[in-house]
Design a protein around this motif. Structure first.
Motif, PDB file in Angstrom:
ATOM      1  N   VAL A  74      39.195  57.326  25.631  1.00 42.51           N
ATOM      2  CA  VAL A  74      38.869  58.387  27.036  1.00 42.51           C
ATOM      3  C   VAL A  74      38.758  57.819  27.837  1.00 42.51           C
ATOM      4  CG1 VAL A  74      36.720  57.404  28.030  1.00 42.51           C
ATOM      5  CG2 VAL A  74      36.376  58.163  25.851  1.00 42.51           C
ATOM      6  N   PHE A  75      40.092  56.576  28.363  1.00 46.39           N
ATOM      7  CA  PHE A  75      40.805  56.152  29.115  1.00 46.39           C
ATOM      8  C   PHE A  75      41.962  56.359  29.819  1.00 46.39           C
ATOM      9  CE2 PHE A  75      43.782  53.130  30.589  1.00 46.39           C
ATOM     10  CZ  PHE A  75      43.550  52.655  31.846  1.00 46.39           C
ATOM     11  N   ARG A  76      42.059  57.028  28.898  1.00 47.62           N
ATOM     12  CA  ARG A  76      43.602  57.601  29.479  1.00 47.62           C
ATOM     13  C   ARG A  76      43.203  58.731  28.938  1.00 47.62           C
ATOM     14  NH1 ARG A  76      46.108  58.318  23.803  1.00 47.62           N
ATOM     15  NH2 ARG A  76      45.756  60.666  23.808  1.00 47.62           N
ATOM     16  N   GLU A  77      42.793  59.916  28.837  1.00 49.65           N
ATOM     17  CA  GLU A  77      42.334  60.794  29.840  1.00 49.65           C
ATOM     18  C   GLU A  77      41.462  60.192  30.932  1.00 49.65           C
ATOM     19  OE1 GLU A  77      39.636  62.411  26.453  1.00 49.65           O
ATOM     20  OE2 GLU A  77      41.133  63.232  24.872  1.00 49.65           O
ATOM     21  N   TRP A  78      40.811  60.056  31.380  1.00 49.12           N
ATOM     22  CA  TRP A  78      40.272  59.669  32.851  1.00 49.12           C
ATOM     23  C   TRP A  78      41.396  59.188  33.232  1.00 49.12           C
ATOM     24  CZ3 TRP A  78      36.941  60.391  35.991  1.00 49.12           C
ATOM     25  CH2 TRP A  78      37.577  59.192  37.243  1.00 49.12           C
ATOM     26  N   LYS A  79      42.406  58.583  33.198  1.00 52.38           N
ATOM     27  CA  LYS A  79      43.591  57.611  33.441  1.00 52.38           C
ATOM     28  C   LYS A  79      45.139  59.966  34.233  1.00 52.38           C
ATOM     29  CE  LYS A  79      47.096  54.827  33.725  1.00 52.38           C
ATOM     30  NZ  LYS A  79      48.024  55.019  32.594  1.00 52.38           N
ATOM     31  N   VAL A  80      44.523  60.258  33.380  1.00 56.53           N
ATOM     32  CA  VAL A  80      45.347  61.689  33.138  1.00 56.53           C
ATOM     33  C   VAL A  80      44.356  62.443  34.393  1.00 56.53           C
ATOM     34  CG1 VAL A  80      45.992  63.545  31.376  1.00 56.53           C
ATOM     35  CG2 VAL A  80      46.458  61.172  30.771  1.00 56.53           C
ATOM     36  N   PHE A  81      43.358  62.474  34.079  1.00 52.94           N
ATOM     37  CA  PHE A  81      42.798  63.148  34.861  1.00 52.94           C
ATOM     38  C   PHE A  81      43.167  63.133  36.342  1.00 52.94           C
ATOM     39  CE2 PHE A  81      38.122  64.027  36.705  1.00 52.94           C
ATOM     40  CZ  PHE A  81      38.036  65.606  37.089  1.00 52.94           C
ATOM     41  N   ARG A  82      42.030  61.949  36.185  1.00 49.47           N
ATOM     42  CA  ARG A  82      42.031  60.759  37.259  1.00 49.47           C
ATOM     43  C   ARG A  82      43.328  61.287  38.404  1.00 49.47           C
ATOM     44  NH1 ARG A  82      40.909  54.927  37.604  1.00 49.47           N
ATOM     45  NH2 ARG A  82      43.734  55.060  37.392  1.00 49.47           N
ATOM     46  N   GLU A  83      44.824  60.753  37.798  1.00 49.91           N
ATOM     47  CA  GLU A  83      45.747  60.995  37.959  1.00 49.91           C
ATOM     48  C   GLU A  83      45.639  62.596  38.733  1.00 49.91           C
ATOM     49  OE1 GLU A  83      48.761  59.565  35.490  1.00 49.91           O
ATOM     50  OE2 GLU A  83      48.357  56.779  35.343  1.00 49.91           O
ATOM     51  N   LYS A  85      44.097  64.906  39.630  1.00 47.38           N
ATOM     52  CA  LYS A  85      42.664  64.931  40.533  1.00 47.38           C
ATOM     53  C   LYS A  85      43.776  64.631  42.092  1.00 47.38           C
ATOM     54  CE  LYS A  85      38.132  64.240  42.229  1.00 47.38           C
ATOM     55  NZ  LYS A  85      38.354  62.939  42.417  1.00 47.38           N
ATOM     56  N   VAL A  86      43.631  63.258  41.643  1.00 49.14           N
ATOM     57  CA  VAL A  86      44.601  62.413  42.742  1.00 49.14           C
ATOM     58  C   VAL A  86      45.901  63.436  43.231  1.00 49.14           C
ATOM     59  CG1 VAL A  86      46.547  60.763  44.066  1.00 49.14           C
ATOM     60  CG2 VAL A  86      43.961  59.884  42.861  1.00 49.14           C
ATOM     61  N   PHE A  87      46.917  63.804  42.515  1.00 55.40           N
ATOM     62  CA  PHE A  87      48.049  64.968  42.615  1.00 55.40           C
ATOM     63  C   PHE A  87      47.634  66.302  42.851  1.00 55.40           C
ATOM     64  CE2 PHE A  87      50.827  68.440  41.308  1.00 55.40           C
ATOM     65  CZ  PHE A  87      52.011  68.158  41.504  1.00 55.40           C
ATOM     66  N   ARG A  88      46.814  66.943  42.645  1.00 56.71           N
ATOM     67  CA  ARG A  88      45.830  68.280  43.165  1.00 56.71           C
ATOM     68  C   ARG A  88      45.249  67.956  44.577  1.00 56.71           C
ATOM     69  NH1 ARG A  88      42.038  69.642  39.336  1.00 56.71           N
ATOM     70  NH2 ARG A  88      40.424  70.429  41.209  1.00 56.71           N
ATOM     71  N   GLU A  89      44.843  67.102  44.875  1.00 54.00           N
ATOM     72  CA  GLU A  89      43.926  66.613  46.025  1.00 54.00           C
ATOM     73  C   GLU A  89      45.469  66.723  47.222  1.00 54.00           C
ATOM     74  OE1 GLU A  89      41.275  63.501  45.468  1.00 54.00           O
ATOM     75  OE2 GLU A  89      39.673  64.992  44.389  1.00 54.00           O
ATOM     76  N   TRP A  90      46.466  66.024  46.932  1.00 60.72           N
ATOM     77  CA  TRP A  90      47.168  65.577  47.417  1.00 60.72           C
ATOM     78  C   TRP A  90      48.061  66.943  47.113  1.00 60.72           C
ATOM     79  CZ3 TRP A  90      50.046  63.639  51.070  1.00 60.72           C
ATOM     80  CH2 TRP A  90      51.550  63.713  51.549  1.00 60.72           C
ATOM     81  N   LYS A  91      48.414  67.549  46.404  1.00 60.69           N
ATOM     82  CA  LYS A  91      48.976  69.115  46.786  1.00 60.69           C
ATOM     83  C   LYS A  91      48.544  70.056  47.505  1.00 60.69           C
ATOM     84  CE  LYS A  91      50.317  72.303  43.242  1.00 60.69           C
ATOM     85  NZ  LYS A  91      49.882  73.102  43.371  1.00 60.69           N
ATOM     86  N   VAL A  92      47.598  70.306  47.340  1.00 59.61           N
ATOM     87  CA  VAL A  92      46.235  71.408  48.481  1.00 59.61           C
ATOM     88  C   VAL A  92      46.645  70.422  49.547  1.00 59.61           C
ATOM     89  CG1 VAL A  92      43.947  71.515  49.418  1.00 59.61           C
ATOM     90  CG2 VAL A  92      44.963  72.069  46.515  1.00 59.61           C
TER      91      VAL A  92
END
Length: 140
Positions: A74-83, A85-92
Motif C-alpha cells: 500500500v505504501f509503495r503504491e501510494w509512494k509511486v502514485f504520489r511521485e 502525481k507530483v511529476f504529472r503536475e510538474w509536467k503540466v
C-alpha cells in the motif's frame, strides 16, 4: 477327622494366598494401566499443546508478515502514485510555463515588429510628405 481338617485348612490357606495374589496382580496391573493411561493422556495433551501453540504462532507469523507486506505494498503504491502525481503536475506546470512564456514572447515579438513597422511607416510617410513639401517650395 484330623486329616480332613488339615486338608480343609491347607486348601483354605492356598485359596487365601491365591486370592491375595490375584488381588495384588489385579491391583498392580490396574496401577500400571492407570499410570500408563495418565502418562499417555499427558503426552497427548502436551503434544497437542505444543502443536496448538506452534499453529497459533505460525498463523500469527504468517499474518504479521502478510500485514507488513500489505502495508508495504500500500505504501509503495501510494509512494509511486504520489511521485507520479507530483511529476504529472510538474509536467503540466512546466508545459504551461513554457507555453505562457512562448505566448508572451510571441506577442511581444509581434508587438515589437508592429511597432517598428508602424514607426517606419510613419517615418516614411513623413519623409515622403516632407520631400513633397520641399519639392513644392522649390517649384514655387
Amino acid at each position: 477327622k484330623v486329616f480332613r481338617e488339615q486338608k480343609v485348612f491347607r486348601e483354605q490357606k492356598v485359596f487365601r494366598e491365591w486370592k491375595v495374589f490375584r488381588e495384588w496382580k489385579v491391583f498392580r496391573e490396574w496401577k500400571v494401566f492407570r499410570e500408563w493411561k495418565v502418562f499417555r493422556e499427558w503426552k497427548v495433551f502436551r503434544e497437542w499443546k505444543v502443536f496448538r501453540e506452534w499453529k497459533v504462532f505460525r498463523e500469527w507469523k504468517v499474518f504479521r508478515e502478510w500485514k507488513v507486506f500489505r502495508e508495504w505494498k500500500v505504501f509503495r503504491e501510494w509512494k509511486v502514485f504520489r511521485e507520479w502525481k507530483v511529476f504529472r503536475e510538474w509536467k503540466v506546470f512546466r508545459e504551461w510555463k513554457v507555453f505562457r512564456e512562448w505566448k508572451v514572447f510571441r506577442e511581444w515579438k509581434v508587438f515589437r515588429e508592429w511597432k517598428v513597422f508602424r514607426e517606419w511607416k510613419v517615418f516614411r510617410e513623413w519623409k515622403v510628405f516632407r520631400g513633397w513639401k520641399v519639392l513644392q517650395r522649390k517649384q514655387s
